[in-house]
Design a protein around this motif. Structure first.
Motif, mmCIF file in Angstrom:
data_model
loop_
_atom_site.group_PDB
_atom_site.id
_atom_site.type_symbol
_atom_site.label_atom_id
_atom_site.label_comp_id
_atom_site.label_asym_id
_atom_site.label_seq_id
_atom_site.Cartn_x
_atom_site.Cartn_y
_atom_site.Cartn_z
ATOM 1 N N ARG A 33 -24.106 -22.663 23.579
ATOM 2 C CA ARG A 33 -25.130 -21.747 23.077
ATOM 3 C C ARG A 33 -24.582 -20.348 22.851
ATOM 4 N NH1 ARG A 33 -28.069 -23.738 27.426
ATOM 5 N NH2 ARG A 33 -28.363 -21.647 28.232
ATOM 6 N N GLN A 34 -23.326 -20.141 23.207
ATOM 7 C CA GLN A 34 -22.661 -18.841 23.056
ATOM 8 C C GLN A 34 -23.433 -17.733 23.757
ATOM 9 O OE1 GLN A 34 -22.347 -19.623 18.670
ATOM 10 N NE2 GLN A 34 -20.405 -18.503 18.905
ATOM 11 N N GLU A 35 -23.884 -18.018 24.976
ATOM 12 C CA GLU A 35 -24.602 -16.959 25.695
ATOM 13 C C GLU A 35 -24.386 -17.041 27.205
ATOM 14 O OE1 GLU A 35 -28.539 -17.868 24.256
ATOM 15 O OE2 GLU A 35 -28.981 -19.030 26.062
ATOM 16 N N PHE A 36 -24.794 -15.980 27.860
ATOM 17 C CA PHE A 36 -24.713 -15.894 29.313
ATOM 18 C C PHE A 36 -25.572 -16.968 29.951
ATOM 19 C CE2 PHE A 36 -26.938 -14.332 33.141
ATOM 20 C CZ PHE A 36 -25.852 -14.197 33.998
ATOM 21 N N GLU B 1 -25.203 -5.222 31.679
ATOM 22 C CA GLU B 1 -25.100 -5.957 30.406
ATOM 23 C C GLU B 1 -23.670 -6.409 30.140
ATOM 24 O OE1 GLU B 1 -27.075 -6.149 27.154
ATOM 25 O OE2 GLU B 1 -28.917 -5.108 27.727
ATOM 26 N N VAL B 2 -22.726 -5.533 30.460
ATOM 27 C CA VAL B 2 -21.328 -5.886 30.216
ATOM 28 C C VAL B 2 -20.919 -7.060 31.113
ATOM 29 C CG1 VAL B 2 -18.948 -5.088 30.507
ATOM 30 C CG2 VAL B 2 -20.607 -3.648 29.320
ATOM 31 N N ALA B 3 -21.406 -7.048 32.357
ATOM 32 C CA ALA B 3 -21.055 -8.134 33.280
ATOM 33 C C ALA B 3 -21.600 -9.474 32.796
ATOM 34 C CB ALA B 3 -21.593 -7.825 34.675
ATOM 35 N N LYS B 4 -22.674 -9.428 32.024
ATOM 36 C CA LYS B 4 -23.257 -10.668 31.515
ATOM 37 C C LYS B 4 -22.906 -10.887 30.046
ATOM 38 C CE LYS B 4 -27.188 -10.524 34.665
ATOM 39 N NZ LYS B 4 -28.659 -10.521 34.773
ATOM 40 N N ASP B 5 -22.010 -10.073 29.546
ATOM 41 C CA ASP B 5 -21.639 -10.175 28.137
ATOM 42 C C ASP B 5 -20.669 -11.346 27.935
ATOM 43 O OD1 ASP B 5 -21.114 -9.187 25.370
ATOM 44 O OD2 ASP B 5 -19.124 -8.868 26.236
ATOM 45 N N PRO B 6 -20.977 -12.262 27.021
ATOM 46 C CA PRO B 6 -20.124 -13.449 26.853
ATOM 47 C C PRO B 6 -18.642 -13.128 26.632
ATOM 48 C CG PRO B 6 -22.169 -13.746 25.654
ATOM 49 C CD PRO B 6 -22.189 -12.342 26.178
ATOM 50 N N ALA B 7 -18.359 -12.151 25.761
ATOM 51 C CA ALA B 7 -16.946 -11.843 25.509
ATOM 52 C C ALA B 7 -16.262 -11.413 26.804
ATOM 53 C CB ALA B 7 -16.830 -10.744 24.457
ATOM 54 N N MET B 8 -16.945 -10.607 27.608
ATOM 55 C CA MET B 8 -16.362 -10.159 28.867
ATOM 56 C C MET B 8 -16.225 -11.316 29.854
ATOM 57 S SD MET B 8 -15.027 -7.784 30.642
ATOM 58 C CE MET B 8 -15.360 -6.159 29.965
ATOM 59 N N LEU B 9 -17.211 -12.194 29.867
ATOM 60 C CA LEU B 9 -17.162 -13.345 30.778
ATOM 61 C C LEU B 9 -15.939 -14.210 30.484
ATOM 62 C CD1 LEU B 9 -20.965 -14.175 30.634
ATOM 63 C CD2 LEU B 9 -19.728 -13.601 32.732
ATOM 64 N N VAL B 10 -15.610 -14.328 29.189
ATOM 65 C CA VAL B 10 -14.433 -15.101 28.816
ATOM 66 C C VAL B 10 -13.167 -14.296 29.090
ATOM 67 C CG1 VAL B 10 -13.201 -16.163 26.876
ATOM 68 C CG2 VAL B 10 -15.696 -16.376 27.041
ATOM 69 N N TRP B 11 -13.209 -13.035 28.682
ATOM 70 C CA TRP B 11 -12.014 -12.174 28.737
ATOM 71 C C TRP B 11 -11.456 -12.059 30.150
ATOM 72 C CZ3 TRP B 11 -7.989 -10.196 26.627
ATOM 73 C CH2 TRP B 11 -7.472 -8.949 26.989
ATOM 74 N N LEU B 12 -12.332 -11.827 31.127
ATOM 75 C CA LEU B 12 -11.834 -11.639 32.494
ATOM 76 C C LEU B 12 -12.165 -12.830 33.399
ATOM 77 C CD1 LEU B 12 -12.238 -7.799 33.061
ATOM 78 C CD2 LEU B 12 -10.206 -9.091 32.455
ATOM 79 N N ASP B 13 -12.351 -13.991 32.810
ATOM 80 C CA ASP B 13 -12.429 -15.261 33.536
ATOM 81 C C ASP B 13 -13.623 -15.408 34.460
ATOM 82 O OD1 ASP B 13 -9.886 -15.960 32.428
ATOM 83 O OD2 ASP B 13 -8.920 -14.755 33.970
ATOM 84 N N GLN B 14 -14.598 -14.498 34.370
ATOM 85 C CA GLN B 14 -15.766 -14.631 35.224
ATOM 86 C C GLN B 14 -16.498 -15.954 34.920
ATOM 87 O OE1 GLN B 14 -16.820 -12.836 37.802
ATOM 88 N NE2 GLN B 14 -18.531 -14.257 38.045
ATOM 89 N N ALA B 15 -16.405 -16.402 33.672
ATOM 90 C CA ALA B 15 -17.094 -17.626 33.264
ATOM 91 C C ALA B 15 -16.730 -18.810 34.154
ATOM 92 C CB ALA B 15 -16.782 -17.938 31.796
ATOM 93 N N GLN B 16 -15.504 -18.832 34.663
ATOM 94 C CA GLN B 16 -15.067 -19.981 35.472
ATOM 95 C C GLN B 16 -15.209 -19.764 36.969
ATOM 96 O OE1 GLN B 16 -12.004 -18.947 33.405
ATOM 97 N NE2 GLN B 16 -12.974 -19.917 31.671
#
Lengths: 443, 491
Positions: free
Chosen positions: B223-226, B162-177
């Motif tokens: 959508r503010q989501e994973f 869940e944490v790995a797919k958590d939006p805040a975490m995705l942004v925080w540690l750059d996984q989103a990009q």
């Protein structure tokens, strides 16, 4: 009672004994007896004990928000500069020329005067590889002197405290502001942060009721006293003074000692601020006030080696002209007043002031009369001992030489830190910075 | 294995310790009630918190913004000037939300029915230290907090997923990009170094390969989501911990929790959080074994910890520095007063050195002795006056020093009357208020749950002796003095 308390902390032992007669507190016999042992061990451990009057002092000035280096140290003759900044490029009459190609922003009359007096060095194009454009992250990189991809827990000054000043006075580092800068973060928490010296103390209850206040203050001091046997046991060596006496390693022991340190430094700082007057006229700004306080603490012979002050507001995305004018005037005038103050105190030769900002700004102006986050920018170093003048090369503004619209750095900021550590704070930089950086001819 | 606490050691002192650590301290009456239970029941009271209804409403703004996509489009099409205005408005709203969010959580800790759940949320927040400074979206910060709460004592793999797919975490540690052409290693590295195994238990190659496995897990901003982006995912073979496969993010996290070191790492950290010091080698082994036996679930481990003799050892009890949050919440509870208003809570915890939702870096708070510096200690002593006497300590509220505009002096003044002070008659009986010895004993029991040193008792005695008749003000002053001791900073 106050005298007794004062002498029960390790810092007072060190300072009083090493200073000999320079301070007025009387020395208990058991301390006098260990005087020699203290000094011997201090010398032995290469620990930098501070006495308040003989050591070099570094003042770090943070220009928070990302200062527009291009309009601070201006490449006035450069065509690329004028082309990239049709609105923001400074006209000739707003530039204080240092040579044919480079000048200071017109508001920096204070810095120009220091430059002409041989007290200001400008290091051009300072930055680091793989620059980060986030305020948060880039500030962290500057504060911890880390590689851009690596996260360090401790600050570069914190590592200096851990390496070179173990067991020293917590006031070896003073930050003016509410928070301790990340640069101070150390394995052994060190440093004092205060915004207003009047608040850096136990504030007794009972406003306006003198008797109640005195009684509460007195009780507070007694409640935070060490047990008598602890103080007696302390008459050994520096090793013994560094804590761990009755209940080794317990959290309570640590807090009791910190409580005493807090009282002592609080009494001392407030006494100094009350006793001393500034010898120069500072701007009525937050930075001016911060430097006024630093000047007093230096004049009052605090055992502090590092002072930290900051000036905010450099994040000039919109309508930059007026804001930047005002900030730089405040900066130049405050620092110049500080230098004058140091000079009349007779302390100027012991003080070095260094500025930094987390990044410079984009070469091209934006459409809102401002500039966006960029990379390399100049640093200023001020003092009687600096090799005044322009250091390094101005980064090229030619579009093909830019990296994503930003200046490429010429000098790694850790070279500046290394130079300051080695030549000014007289300590080896490698254990602190984790690697060897070339030094600059700065001091 | 775990030796349980001997029956005859269960009493007021041990119950107080359990309350302090598994929760945020209790009043003498609450501790006595806990002590009257069997140890097993007392532990269950904290651990089996699902039995207690929790109907605290969420902040009203704590939901995805239905107009977000539209706003982003408008911002894109707006002129630069206009865009900046919109940005400023957005940031101001976020700042307000953050202040409310901090207060909302502190209130759950102080007054909610499930103290251990909130304590675990605090643990996870420090462990997966994510900061608003980069995420810049209070809703995402709340949402992560909610994940921590939902899975507070659940399964390790489930939480990691869940944490790995958590939006805040995705942004925080750059996984989103992170995409296959240039994988971003930030999140993969921190999973291994900070979240699950620790340095020395993985190779650089594991980091790069894990980063490849994680590509495609991203964040849908409108959508503010994973979102899973299949075209960003690297489908090639990867080698992680010596095993080869066409791994994705889920495979990677499964491989991680299967490492023997994974159980050791997280259980030792959990022990340190609750007990205050590192576990011995034997204890670390026992903790890891218990955790694995239960299928990597936290609840059985916590039950075993809180029932063990080791947890109540003399070197553990009252030897942990209160974190600023613990200091504030526990103080409010033992003083039986309201939590101060939102802005004051922000200023107060900040002057003590802890900003919720803004840990200093990805490693979270160092904790322990590092909470105590000369400045933060004096701040604790002065903030005691804020809580007890309703005196605004000079630091409180005047936060955000570098952003003076964010805090208005007028607002401070307006909030001041709402601060309130301790109701002395509520927490001390008439007899305690008129008999000075009884009062000292009652203060010790309430604030420290153990006696002061004789010298300190004498100091209080002398202080109270100056007043023939004690009024509420004197009693409050004395309370504040007891809070202004090294002893009170421990729990």
């Amino acid at each position: 009672m106050k005298g007794e308390l004062t002498l029960k902390t390790r810092r007072e032992f060190l300072r009083t004994s090493l200073l000999g007669g320079a301070v007025t507190w009387t020395l208990p016999t058991f301390l006098a007896n260990t005087f020699a042992a203290l000094q011997a061990e201090a010398a032995d451990k290469a620990t930098q004990t501070t006495t308040g009057r003989d050591t070099n002092i570094l003042v770090v000035l943070q220009m928070a928000g990302g200062n527009d280096g291009l309009n601070t140290v201006v490449p006035c003759g450069n065509d690329f500069y004028h082309r990239a900044r049709p609105k923001l490029a400074l006209p000739e009459d707003k530039i204080l020329k240092l040579n044919h190609d480079v000048g200071l922003h017109g508001s920096l009359t204070g810095f120009k005067a220091l430059y002409d007096a041989g007290q200001l060095a400008v290091i051009q194009g300072v930055g680091y590889p793989n620059p980060n454009r986030s305020h948060f992250r880039s500030t962290e990189i500057w504060q911890t002197a880390s590689d851009s991809q690596k996260v360090e827990s401790y600050g570069w000054l914190g590592r200096y405290f851990d390496n070179a000043c173990p067991g020293s006075d917590p006031a070896v580092a003073v930050s003016v502001g509410r928070q301790m800068p990340q640069a101070f973060a150390a394995k052994t928490p060190t440093g004092v942060s205060l915004e207003n010296p009047q608040n850096y103390r136990f504030i007794p209850p009972g406003r306006g009721q003198a008797a109640e206040m005195t009684s509460a203050e007195e009780s507070f001091r007694r409640l935070n006293e060490l047990e008598p046997e602890m103080a007696e046991n302390s008459g050994g060596t520096i090793g013994a003074l560094r804590g761990a006496i009755t209940h080794p390693g317990s959290a309570l022991d640590f807090i009791e000692r910190t409580a005493l340190d807090a009282q002592v430094s609080s009494d001392e700082i407030r006494a100094i601020v009350k006793r001393l007057e500034n010898q120069a006229t500072y701007p009525a700004s937050q930075l001016g006030n911060s430097l006024k306080l630093v000047a007093k603490l230096i004049g009052g012979a605090m055992p502090t080696r590092i002072y930290y002050v900051s000036q905010g507001g450099y994040d000039t995305h919109t309508n930059q002209v007026n804001a930047h004018d005002r900030l730089l005037r405040d900066l130049g005038d405050s620092v110049k007043a500080f230098v004058e103050d140091m000079k009349s105190q007779g302390n100027l030769s012991r003080v070095l002031l260094m500025t930094f900002s987390e990044f410079g700004r984009r070469v091209a102006e934006n459409a809102s009369g401002g500039t966006d986050h960029g990379a390399a920018a100049p640093m200023f170093v001020v003092g009687d001992c600096v090799k005044a003048g322009l250091l390094g090369r101005y980064p090229s503004l030619a579009p093909e030489d830019l990296f994503q619209g930003d200046l490429k750095y010429q000098v790694d900021f850790r070279s500046v830190y290394a130079t300051v550590l080695e030549t000014w704070l007289k300590t080896r930089s490698e254990p602190i910075l984790g690697q060897k950086f070339p030094q600059l001819g700065l001091v | 294995m775990f030796k349980p606490l001997a029956k005859d050691r269960w009493g007021f002192a041990t119950a107080a310790h359990l309350f302090n650590r598994a929760g945020f301290s209790g009043t003498p009456a609450q501790i006595e009630r806990l002590a009257s239970l069997e140890l097993e029941e007392a532990v269950a009271h904290f651990v089996d918190y699902e039995a207690l209804a929790d109907d605290t409403p969420n902040p009203e703004w704590a939901k995805a913004d239905p107009d977000r996509a539209e706003k982003l489009r408008a911002a894109r099409n707006a002129g630069e000037q206009e865009r900046r205005v919109m940005q400023r408005e957005f940031q101001q709203a976020e700042r307000q939300h953050l202040i409310q969010l901090r207060h909302w959580w502190l209130d759950r800790m102080a007054n909610g029915p499930r103290p251990l759940q909130e304590k675990m949320v605090l643990f996870w927040h420090g462990h997966f230290a994510t900061s608003m400074t980069k995420v810049r979206d209070a809703y995402l910060m709340w949402r992560q907090n909610d994940v921590f709460r939902r899975l507070a004592t659940g399964n390790w793999l489930e939480l990691l997923l869940e944490v790995a797919k958590d939006p805040a975490m995705l942004v925080w540690l750059d996984q989103a990009q992170s995409r296959k052409e240039h994988p971003n290693e930030n999140f993969a590295r921190e999973v291994l170094e900070l979240f699950t195994l620790g340095e020395g238990h993985y190779t650089e190659k594991d980091v790069t390969e894990a980063a490849r496995a994680l590509t495609g897990w991203s964040y849908a901003r409108p959508r503010q989501e994973f979102i899973e982006r299949p075209f960003w995912h690297d489908r090639g073979q990867k080698v992680i911990f010596g095993q080869t496969g066409n791994f994705d993010g889920e495979d990677f996290l499964k491989l991680v929790v299967a490492q023997p070191q994974a159980a050791r790492f997280i259980t030792a950290k959990l022990w340190k959080f609750f007990a205050g010091n590192d576990p011995s080698e034997d204890l670390a082994n026992a903790l890891a074994a218990e955790f694995r036996r239960s299928g990597n679930n936290f609840k059985p481990l916590l039950r075993a910890m809180f029932s063990s003799e080791a947890f109540y050892a003399p070197e553990i009890v009252r030897n942990q520095v209160k974190s600023p949050v613990q200091w504030l919440v526990a103080s409010v509870r033992v003083l039986e007063r309201d939590l101060p208003p939102p802005l004051l809570c922000v200023g107060l915890t900040r002057s003590l050195g802890q900003d919720l939702f803004a840990p200093p870096n990805v490693k979270g708070w160092d904790g322990g002795l590092s909470w105590i510096t000369t400045s933060t200690l004096l701040a604790r002593y002065n903030e005691a006056a804020t809580l007890v006497q309703g005196h605004l300590a000079p630091f409180a509220g005047a936060s955000l020093a570098n952003r003076p505009k964010a805090i208005l002096p007028a607002e401070r003044r307006r909030e001041n009357p709402r601060l309130g002070r301790v109701d002395v008659e509520k927490i001390f009986s008439e007899q305690e208020r008129s008999d000075k010895e009884a009062l000292i004993a009652a203060m010790e029991k309430r604030l420290l749950q153990s006696p002061l040193k004789p010298d300190q008792q004498q100091t209080l005695r002398d202080y109270l002796a100056a007043h023939a008749e004690l009024d509420d003000t004197h009693i409050r002053n004395a309370l504040r003095l007891v809070m202004s001791t090294p002893e009170y900073q421990l729990t």
